[in-house]
Design a protein around this motif. Sequence first.
Motif, mmCIF file in Angstrom:
data_model
loop_
_atom_site.group_PDB
_atom_site.id
_atom_site.type_symbol
_atom_site.label_atom_id
_atom_site.label_comp_id
_atom_site.label_asym_id
_atom_site.label_seq_id
_atom_site.Cartn_x
_atom_site.Cartn_y
_atom_site.Cartn_z
ATOM 1 N N ASP A 91 0.805 -1.220 0.000
ATOM 2 C CA ASP A 91 0.000 0.000 0.000
ATOM 3 C C ASP A 91 0.842 1.276 0.000
ATOM 4 O OD1 ASP A 91 0.920 -0.439 2.610
ATOM 5 O OD2 ASP A 91 -0.766 0.637 3.504
ATOM 6 N N VAL A 92 2.145 1.124 -0.183
ATOM 7 C CA VAL A 92 3.049 2.280 -0.214
ATOM 8 C C VAL A 92 3.760 2.288 -1.569
ATOM 9 C CG1 VAL A 92 5.001 3.445 0.858
ATOM 10 C CG2 VAL A 92 3.372 2.165 2.275
ATOM 11 N N ASN A 93 3.606 3.366 -2.310
ATOM 12 C CA ASN A 93 4.188 3.457 -3.645
ATOM 13 C C ASN A 93 4.973 4.751 -3.807
ATOM 14 O OD1 ASN A 93 2.795 1.066 -4.964
ATOM 15 N ND2 ASN A 93 1.022 2.249 -4.263
ATOM 16 N N GLU A 94 6.014 4.683 -4.630
ATOM 17 C CA GLU A 94 6.797 5.874 -4.963
ATOM 18 C C GLU A 94 7.003 5.929 -6.473
ATOM 19 O OE1 GLU A 94 10.308 5.464 -2.515
ATOM 20 O OE2 GLU A 94 9.415 6.776 -1.004
ATOM 21 N N VAL A 95 6.823 7.107 -7.031
ATOM 22 C CA VAL A 95 7.005 7.333 -8.458
ATOM 23 C C VAL A 95 8.109 8.370 -8.633
ATOM 24 C CG1 VAL A 95 5.951 8.217 -10.568
ATOM 25 C CG2 VAL A 95 4.614 6.775 -9.024
ATOM 26 N N PHE A 96 9.080 8.072 -9.489
ATOM 27 C CA PHE A 96 10.172 8.992 -9.783
ATOM 28 C C PHE A 96 10.021 9.427 -11.235
ATOM 29 C CE2 PHE A 96 12.638 8.636 -5.940
ATOM 30 C CZ PHE A 96 12.184 7.448 -5.392
ATOM 31 N N GLU A 97 9.651 10.675 -11.421
ATOM 32 C CA GLU A 97 9.309 11.183 -12.743
ATOM 33 C C GLU A 97 10.492 11.917 -13.376
ATOM 34 O OE1 GLU A 97 6.441 14.733 -14.195
ATOM 35 O OE2 GLU A 97 5.454 13.137 -13.048
ATOM 36 N N ASP A 98 10.765 11.599 -14.651
ATOM 37 C CA ASP A 98 11.870 12.220 -15.387
ATOM 38 C C ASP A 98 13.190 12.048 -14.642
ATOM 39 O OD1 ASP A 98 10.107 13.086 -17.374
ATOM 40 O OD2 ASP A 98 9.648 14.919 -16.278
ATOM 41 N N TRP A 99 13.469 10.819 -14.233
ATOM 42 C CA TRP A 99 14.622 10.542 -13.385
ATOM 43 C C TRP A 99 15.863 10.162 -14.180
ATOM 44 C CZ3 TRP A 99 12.992 12.633 -9.229
ATOM 45 C CH2 TRP A 99 13.735 12.558 -8.042
ATOM 46 N N ASN A 100 15.817 10.351 -15.481
ATOM 47 C CA ASN A 100 16.979 10.056 -16.311
ATOM 48 C C ASN A 100 17.364 11.272 -17.130
ATOM 49 O OD1 ASN A 100 17.364 7.157 -15.735
ATOM 50 N ND2 ASN A 100 15.354 6.944 -16.679
ATOM 51 N N THR A 101 18.655 11.613 -17.118
ATOM 52 C CA THR A 101 19.144 12.776 -17.860
ATOM 53 C C THR A 101 19.861 12.381 -19.143
ATOM 54 O OG1 THR A 101 21.326 12.799 -16.800
ATOM 55 C CG2 THR A 101 19.512 13.936 -15.655
ATOM 56 N N GLY A 102 20.274 11.123 -19.224
ATOM 57 C CA GLY A 102 21.081 10.688 -20.351
ATOM 58 C C GLY A 102 22.567 10.771 -20.074
ATOM 59 N N ASP A 103 22.935 11.420 -18.962
ATOM 60 C CA ASP A 103 24.326 11.497 -18.534
ATOM 61 C C ASP A 103 24.568 10.432 -17.469
ATOM 62 O OD1 ASP A 103 26.890 13.508 -18.253
ATOM 63 O OD2 ASP A 103 26.319 12.664 -16.306
ATOM 64 N N THR A 104 25.553 9.572 -17.684
ATOM 65 C CA THR A 104 25.768 8.425 -16.799
ATOM 66 C C THR A 104 25.996 8.836 -15.348
ATOM 67 O OG1 THR A 104 26.698 7.136 -18.615
ATOM 68 C CG2 THR A 104 27.184 6.389 -16.383
ATOM 69 N N THR A 105 26.854 9.816 -15.141
ATOM 70 C CA THR A 105 27.161 10.228 -13.773
ATOM 71 C C THR A 105 25.960 10.881 -13.106
ATOM 72 O OG1 THR A 105 29.494 10.551 -14.347
ATOM 73 C CG2 THR A 105 28.699 11.592 -12.322
ATOM 74 N N LYS A 106 25.297 11.781 -13.803
ATOM 75 C CA LYS A 106 24.131 12.445 -13.223
ATOM 76 C C LYS A 106 23.017 11.455 -12.934
ATOM 77 C CE LYS A 106 24.866 17.104 -15.032
ATOM 78 N NZ LYS A 106 24.289 18.216 -15.821
ATOM 79 N N ASP A 107 22.855 10.474 -13.804
ATOM 80 C CA ASP A 107 21.825 9.468 -13.563
ATOM 81 C C ASP A 107 22.156 8.611 -12.346
ATOM 82 O OD1 ASP A 107 20.345 10.389 -15.673
ATOM 83 O OD2 ASP A 107 20.911 8.777 -17.053
ATOM 84 N N ALA A 108 23.430 8.340 -12.118
ATOM 85 C CA ALA A 108 23.830 7.598 -10.922
ATOM 86 C C ALA A 108 23.542 8.407 -9.663
ATOM 87 C CB ALA A 108 25.317 7.246 -10.994
ATOM 88 N N VAL A 109 23.811 9.719 -9.724
ATOM 89 C CA VAL A 109 23.512 10.592 -8.585
ATOM 90 C C VAL A 109 22.016 10.600 -8.308
ATOM 91 C CG1 VAL A 109 23.548 12.961 -7.739
ATOM 92 C CG2 VAL A 109 25.517 12.070 -8.985
ATOM 93 N N LEU A 110 21.218 10.795 -9.352
ATOM 94 C CA LEU A 110 19.772 10.834 -9.175
ATOM 95 C C LEU A 110 19.231 9.510 -8.646
ATOM 96 C CD1 LEU A 110 18.221 12.816 -12.173
ATOM 97 C CD2 LEU A 110 18.318 13.459 -9.756
ATOM 98 N N ALA A 111 19.785 8.414 -9.146
ATOM 99 C CA ALA A 111 19.331 7.107 -8.674
ATOM 100 C C ALA A 111 19.507 6.988 -7.166
ATOM 101 C CB ALA A 111 20.085 5.985 -9.386
ATOM 102 N N ASP A 112 20.690 7.348 -6.669
ATOM 103 C CA ASP A 112 20.933 7.220 -5.235
ATOM 104 C C ASP A 112 20.196 8.288 -4.431
ATOM 105 O OD1 ASP A 112 22.395 4.896 -5.281
ATOM 106 O OD2 ASP A 112 24.326 5.907 -5.499
#
Length: 229
Positions: free
Chosen positions: A79-100
């Motif tokens: 019953d607990v959900n999380e949505v991450f919207e537009d969480w990818n930039t296309g830049d590997t390092t920035k995407d790793a930062v956003l993921a964490d």
Amino acid sequence: MTALLSHGESTVKRRSLPVAAALAASAALLLTACGGGEEESKGKDEIAGADTGDTSASTPASPSPSADVNRPDLSLPADVNEVFEDWNTGDTTKDAVLADAGHSMTAVTRAITDGDTKSPALTFYYKGEALAGAAKWVQTFVDHDATITGTTRYYAPTVDLSGETTAAVTLCADESKAFNKFRKTNKVDRSAPSDNSYVYYVSRLERNSDGIWVTNEVISKRGNEKCIP
């Protein structure tokens, strides 16, 4: 800033630790810190779910590309959900930062649903005063024998890198569809949405030796105009 209500009242406001003084919460403040300035860690604010904007592009945060790291379980109750919207930039390092950065949000949710201030998820994704603040917030739920239910949407993320191991992240959280739930009665506090349902976050993260982007500073502001639709 919404505060946790007393035991005698019927509702508990989610993740709203006081943030010291007025929010000088611009990304510039933390970016200055990223360059090696004085740090002033703040506590976490609340989090929850939402129904604003087009969620068709929503994607879950993906793991950072760090090899052979045993990450903690971040699974949540049904019953607990999380949505991450537009969480990818296309830049590997920035995407790793956003993921964490996304994982750090989920880590607090996991600790709340487990009622565990020493959750492995917290100690994995936080350190220093940011860890202490997150644990303190989880403790408020433990003290009230409460948890959460519903959906949280995280959106409008930005990432600024400072060197190879430091980054600043800003993001918004829409909590209009996430609610407090009391464990003994299963009563859900379905408070009406308001401007305070939206929270603006500015975080400082550092990449550790395992390649994990760990949060060591968080500033948050409820009802910030950057996040109100």
